[in-house]
Design an enzyme around this catalytic site. Structure first.
Site, PDB file in Angstrom:
ATOM      1  N   PRO A   1       0.794  -1.228   0.000  1.00 28.62           N
ATOM      2  CG  PRO A   1      -0.173  -1.140   2.116  1.00 28.62           C
ATOM      3  CD  PRO A   1       0.505  -2.082   1.160  1.00 28.62           C
ATOM      4  CG  ASN A   2      -0.249   4.349   1.292  1.00 28.17           C
ATOM      5  OD1 ASN A   2      -1.226   4.836   0.720  1.00 28.17           O
ATOM      6  ND2 ASN A   2      -0.299   3.877   2.516  1.00 28.17           N
TER       7      ASN A   2
ATOM      8  NE  ARG B   1       4.114   6.511   1.741  1.00 28.15           N
ATOM      9  CZ  ARG B   1       4.318   5.257   2.123  1.00 28.15           C
ATOM     10  NH1 ARG B   1       4.716   4.355   1.227  1.00 28.15           N
ATOM     11  NH2 ARG B   1       4.134   4.904   3.360  1.00 28.15           N
TER      12      ARG B   1
ATOM     13  CE1 TYR C   1       9.032   4.765   2.829  1.00 24.29           C
ATOM     14  CE2 TYR C   1       7.521   6.629   2.984  1.00 24.29           C
ATOM     15  CZ  TYR C   1       8.003   5.428   3.468  1.00 24.29           C
ATOM     16  OH  TYR C   1       7.451   4.888   4.601  1.00 24.29           O
TER      17      TYR C   1
ATOM     18  CG  ASN D   1       8.260  -2.299   0.274  1.00 25.06           C
ATOM     19  OD1 ASN D   1       7.784  -2.432   1.412  1.00 25.06           O
ATOM     20  ND2 ASN D   1       8.823  -1.173  -0.133  1.00 25.06           N
TER      21      ASN D   1
ATOM     22  CB  ALA E   1       1.421   0.076   6.183  1.00 24.23           C
TER      23      ALA E   1
ATOM     24  CD  GLU F   1      10.486  -7.793   5.662  1.00 23.35           C
ATOM     25  OE1 GLU F   1      10.500  -8.926   6.208  1.00 23.35           O
ATOM     26  OE2 GLU F   1      10.380  -6.732   6.299  1.00 23.35           O
TER      27      GLU F   1
ATOM     28  CG  HIS G   1      11.173  -2.615   4.286  1.00 26.54           C
ATOM     29  ND1 HIS G   1       9.804  -2.518   4.260  1.00 26.54           N
ATOM     30  CD2 HIS G   1      11.465  -3.783   4.898  1.00 26.54           C
ATOM     31  CE1 HIS G   1       9.295  -3.590   4.851  1.00 26.54           C
ATOM     32  NE2 HIS G   1      10.278  -4.370   5.243  1.00 26.54           N
TER      33      HIS G   1
ATOM     34  NE  ARG H   1      10.469   5.563   8.427  1.00 26.13           N
ATOM     35  CZ  ARG H   1       9.483   5.453   7.545  1.00 26.13           C
ATOM     36  NH1 ARG H   1       9.538   4.499   6.625  1.00 26.13           N
ATOM     37  NH2 ARG H   1       8.454   6.277   7.582  1.00 26.13           N
TER      38      ARG H   1
HETATM   39  C1  DQA Z   1       8.276   0.779   3.728  1.00 24.56           C
HETATM   40  C2  DQA Z   1       8.395   0.986   5.240  1.00 24.56           C
HETATM   41  C3  DQA Z   1       7.038   0.790   5.911  1.00 24.56           C
HETATM   42  O1  DQA Z   1       7.155   0.983   7.309  1.00 24.56           O
HETATM   43  C4  DQA Z   1       6.046   1.799   5.361  1.00 24.56           C
HETATM   44  O2  DQA Z   1       4.769   1.591   5.928  1.00 24.56           O
HETATM   45  C5  DQA Z   1       5.977   1.821   3.882  1.00 24.56           C
HETATM   46  C6  DQA Z   1       7.212   1.665   3.104  1.00 24.56           C
HETATM   47  C7  DQA Z   1       9.597   1.076   2.984  1.00 24.56           C
HETATM   48  O3  DQA Z   1       9.724   0.662   1.842  1.00 24.56           O
HETATM   49  O4  DQA Z   1      10.469   1.741   3.535  1.00 24.56           O
HETATM   50  O5  DQA Z   1       4.936   2.070   3.310  1.00 24.56           O
HETATM   51  O6  DQA Z   1       7.964  -0.581   3.489  1.00 24.56           O
END
Ligand code: DQA
Length: 155
Positions: free
Chosen positions: A16-17, A24, A29, A78, A81, A102, A104, A111
């Site tokens: 998501p997002n 964003r 990011y 990835n 959230a 995994e 990120h 964080r």
């Molecule tokens: C994320 C880190 C997560 O905590 C966050 O909710 C994201 C992006 C990252 O790629 O750094 O949406 O997965």
């Protein structure tokens, strides 16, 4: 040396997002869009003789269905959230028992405390966190190497 892993398929899932990358929270990011990242991934996959399917979804159910309903050799995810909350995505990964990496963009361990907990990290081959878009490329390189050695040991 570039590993050659012909005919292996990698599924890449962006949670998501992540469709908002570029606009964003760019201080966290970065300025790359998801389209930029996917284009780099496709290029890298081609060079490694891998085929790639990519999904971005904001829906936990869609992600579960993709993980459990597709054919692939390795998953790069990835979970965004959902990393920190989704028992459903963890269970889907366990159900198909495919190797998982995994990823990120940000370093989740630098964080907020709630981001330090991943429900996926202990069932992944490895976790790559904090290198921006390079995290995905590193994951793809690791995937190619992993599949290459898996193919060798199964011969
Ligand atoms: C994320 C880190 C997560 O905590 C966050 O909710 C994201 C992006 C990252 O790629 O750094 O949406 O997965």
């Amino acid at each position: 040396m570039k590993p050659k892993t012909k005919n292996n398929k990698i599924l890449v899932i962006h949670g998501p997002n992540l469709h908002l990358l570029g606009s964003r929270e760019p201080q966290i990011y970065g300025k790359f869009t998801l389209k930029d990242i996917n284009a780099e991934l496709q290029k890298e996959a081609k060079q490694n003789g891998l085929s790639l399917e990519v999904l971005q979804s904001n829906s936990e159910g869609d992600i579960v269905e993709k993980i459990t309903g597709s054919k692939y050799d390795l998953l790069i995810i990835n979970p965004a959230a959902y990393t920190h909350t989704s028992v459903a995505i963890r269970d889907a990964i366990l159900a198909v028992s495919k190797p998982v990496i995994e990823v990120h963009l940000s370093n989740i361990y630098k964080r907020e405390d709630f981001r330090k907990k991943s429900l996926i990290n202990d069932i992944a081959i490895g976790v790559i966190t904090g290198f921006g878009p390079l995290s995905y490329i590193l994951a793809l390189t690791a995937a190619a190497q992993f599949l290459k050695s898996a193919a060798k040991t199964s011969k």
